[in-house]
Motif scaffolding. Structure first.
Motif, PDB file in Angstrom:
ATOM      1  N   TRP A   1      14.982   6.351  29.566  1.00  0.00           N
ATOM      2  CA  TRP A   1      13.570   6.642  29.785  1.00  0.00           C
ATOM      3  C   TRP A   1      13.375   7.793  30.761  1.00  0.00           C
ATOM      4  O   TRP A   1      12.340   8.473  30.731  1.00  0.00           O
ATOM      5  CB  TRP A   1      12.844   5.403  30.306  1.00  0.00           C
ATOM      6  CG  TRP A   1      12.587   4.371  29.248  1.00  0.00           C
ATOM      7  CD1 TRP A   1      13.133   3.125  29.150  1.00  0.00           C
ATOM      8  CD2 TRP A   1      11.709   4.514  28.128  1.00  0.00           C
ATOM      9  NE1 TRP A   1      12.661   2.474  28.029  1.00  0.00           N
ATOM     10  CE2 TRP A   1      11.778   3.302  27.393  1.00  0.00           C
ATOM     11  CE3 TRP A   1      10.872   5.530  27.674  1.00  0.00           C
ATOM     12  CZ2 TRP A   1      11.041   3.097  26.235  1.00  0.00           C
ATOM     13  CZ3 TRP A   1      10.139   5.332  26.518  1.00  0.00           C
ATOM     14  CH2 TRP A   1      10.224   4.123  25.810  1.00  0.00           C
ATOM     15  N   SER A   2      14.337   8.029  31.643  1.00  0.00           N
ATOM     16  CA  SER A   2      14.239   9.152  32.568  1.00  0.00           C
ATOM     17  C   SER A   2      14.283  10.488  31.845  1.00  0.00           C
ATOM     18  O   SER A   2      13.862  11.517  32.389  1.00  0.00           O
ATOM     19  CB  SER A   2      15.370   9.088  33.606  1.00  0.00           C
ATOM     20  OG  SER A   2      15.246   7.948  34.422  1.00  0.00           O
TER      21      SER A   2
ATOM     22  N   LYS B   1      10.601  10.276  28.884  1.00  0.00           N
ATOM     23  CA  LYS B   1       9.256  10.517  29.421  1.00  0.00           C
ATOM     24  C   LYS B   1       8.982  11.992  29.680  1.00  0.00           C
ATOM     25  O   LYS B   1       7.976  12.531  29.204  1.00  0.00           O
ATOM     26  CB  LYS B   1       9.047   9.692  30.695  1.00  0.00           C
ATOM     27  CG  LYS B   1       8.907   8.198  30.446  1.00  0.00           C
ATOM     28  CD  LYS B   1       8.702   7.444  31.749  1.00  0.00           C
ATOM     29  CE  LYS B   1       8.555   5.954  31.498  1.00  0.00           C
ATOM     30  NZ  LYS B   1       8.372   5.194  32.766  1.00  0.00           N
TER      31      LYS B   1
ATOM     32  N   GLN C   1       6.363  14.498  27.613  1.00  0.00           N
ATOM     33  CA  GLN C   1       5.361  15.246  28.364  1.00  0.00           C
ATOM     34  C   GLN C   1       5.473  16.736  28.079  1.00  0.00           C
ATOM     35  O   GLN C   1       4.463  17.421  27.866  1.00  0.00           O
ATOM     36  CB  GLN C   1       5.555  14.965  29.857  1.00  0.00           C
ATOM     37  CG  GLN C   1       4.470  15.488  30.758  1.00  0.00           C
ATOM     38  CD  GLN C   1       4.742  15.149  32.214  1.00  0.00           C
ATOM     39  OE1 GLN C   1       5.877  14.924  32.618  1.00  0.00           O
ATOM     40  NE2 GLN C   1       3.691  15.097  33.013  1.00  0.00           N
TER      41      GLN C   1
ATOM     42  N   ASN D   1       6.418  16.382  38.438  1.00  0.00           N
ATOM     43  CA  ASN D   1       6.849  14.997  38.215  1.00  0.00           C
ATOM     44  C   ASN D   1       7.480  14.399  39.473  1.00  0.00           C
ATOM     45  O   ASN D   1       7.267  13.218  39.786  1.00  0.00           O
ATOM     46  CB  ASN D   1       7.842  14.931  37.057  1.00  0.00           C
ATOM     47  CG  ASN D   1       7.159  14.991  35.704  1.00  0.00           C
ATOM     48  OD1 ASN D   1       5.930  14.915  35.612  1.00  0.00           O
ATOM     49  ND2 ASN D   1       7.937  15.138  34.651  1.00  0.00           N
TER      50      ASN D   1
ATOM     51  N   GLU E   1       5.752  11.103  41.236  1.00  0.00           N
ATOM     52  CA  GLU E   1       6.475   9.837  41.389  1.00  0.00           C
ATOM     53  C   GLU E   1       6.695   9.505  42.858  1.00  0.00           C
ATOM     54  O   GLU E   1       6.502   8.352  43.277  1.00  0.00           O
ATOM     55  CB  GLU E   1       7.818   9.881  40.660  1.00  0.00           C
ATOM     56  CG  GLU E   1       8.573   8.586  40.790  1.00  0.00           C
ATOM     57  CD  GLU E   1       9.792   8.493  39.884  1.00  0.00           C
ATOM     58  OE1 GLU E   1      10.531   7.501  39.990  1.00  0.00           O
ATOM     59  OE2 GLU E   1      10.003   9.416  39.075  1.00  0.00           O
TER      60      GLU E   1
END
Length: 294
Positions: free
Chosen positions: A52-53, A56, A60, A93, A97
């Motif tokens: 998922w790192s 995502k 985007q 990002n 985060e």
């Protein structure tokens, strides 16, 4: 035993009061535990896990590239626009985060905060370090793409990228300390954080070149100056100069850098330091009632 004699309290500390961020350096073991916990539990019970790192930011990037590169035609106006875009996305990002995690770190760790005393700054600091760990896979993808198109890094460019990371982390920590403390007392502070995170992509040159802002604000130079002083704007430009500019083939990055960039960089560093002081001061003022408010 003599009653009324003064008691030596020099070997004791007042509960709940410490030296703020300085105490974190004496709690290295606890900090490592929090970082290990945060990275281990992020994708717990997830089928794809750490993939998922990559997924995502890739999703985007595709959306932004289609809208800004294809529909808005930025792909023709900026050489190697995909790299320009992704370098900015990676920087933003990291900020989003780190800032978001630091803001919610106290509330997310309410069980520890209510039961034992430890420097509460450990939680936001651990959060921004965890964000940096999750930022590394995105940088790895960016580096691979840059190398494919003939990226020739320079020491100045790499130093700029490192400085950009430092600016983002310090700015995120300062904001995270401030809003993290506010979020314990006033939960609607999280809504302000979401607004800041939403605007962060658009208030820095990620999806567009800074020269468009300069043209739009040609009659309001002071607004453009404020825009260039934004720490996130400076950090994104440092990423562009480190990753994107060396792939344009000209070898000269002076034409692509913002005017008076040295002044903007100095202003951004001052703003980061000021935000860190404000955040720490606010955090220490509110931390006395964290356990009660939680």
């Amino acid at each position: 035993m003599t009653f009324g004699a003064p008691i030596d309290l020099s070997g004791f500390e007042v509960p709940g009061r410490g030296r703020g961020l300085l105490d974190v350096f004496t709690r290295g073991y606890l900090l490592r535990l929090l970082i290990r916990k945060g990275t281990a539990t992020r994708y717990r019970n997830s089928l794809l896990g750490w993939i998922w790192s990559y997924v995502k930011p890739a999703a985007q990037f595709v959306i932004y590239y289609f809208v800004m590169g294809v529909i808005m035609n930025q792909n023709r106006g900026i050489e190697n626009f995909p790299i320009y875009l992704f370098a900015g996305v990676v920087a933003v990002n990291l900020f989003n985060e780190a800032f978001g995690n630091a803001t919610s770190s106290i509330v997310d760790n309410r069980a520890l905060v209510k039961k034992i005393y430890l420097p509460r700054e450990l939680f936001p600091i651990a959060s921004i370090i965890i964000a940096f760990v999750h930022f590394l896979p995105q940088v790895a993808i960016l580096l691979i793409v840059c190398l494919v198109v003939g990226w020739q890094p320079t020491m100045m460019g790499l130093a700029g990228v490192v400085l950009g990371i430092v600016i983002i982390q310090i700015f995120s920590l300062g904001l995270g300390l401030f809003f993290g403390a506010m979020n314990v007392r006033f939960r609607d502070a999280q809504n302000f954080v979401e607004l800041i995170r939403m605007f962060s992509t658009w208030t820095s040159p990620v999806l567009y070149p800074w020269i468009l802002v300069q043209g739009a604000l040609s009659n309001h130079d002071w607004l453009f100056t404020l825009y260039t002083w934004n720490p996130l704007t400076v950090a994104v430009e440092l990423f562009h100069q480190g990753f994107w500019a060396p792939t344009t083939g000209t070898g000269d990055t002076t034409d692509s850098i913002m005017p008076d960039f040295g002044v903007a960089l100095l202003a951004a560093l001052v703003l980061c330091a000021a935000m860190l002081v404000i955040g720490q001061t606010t955090f220490r003022r509110f931390e006395r009632s964290f356990a009660q408010d939680l």
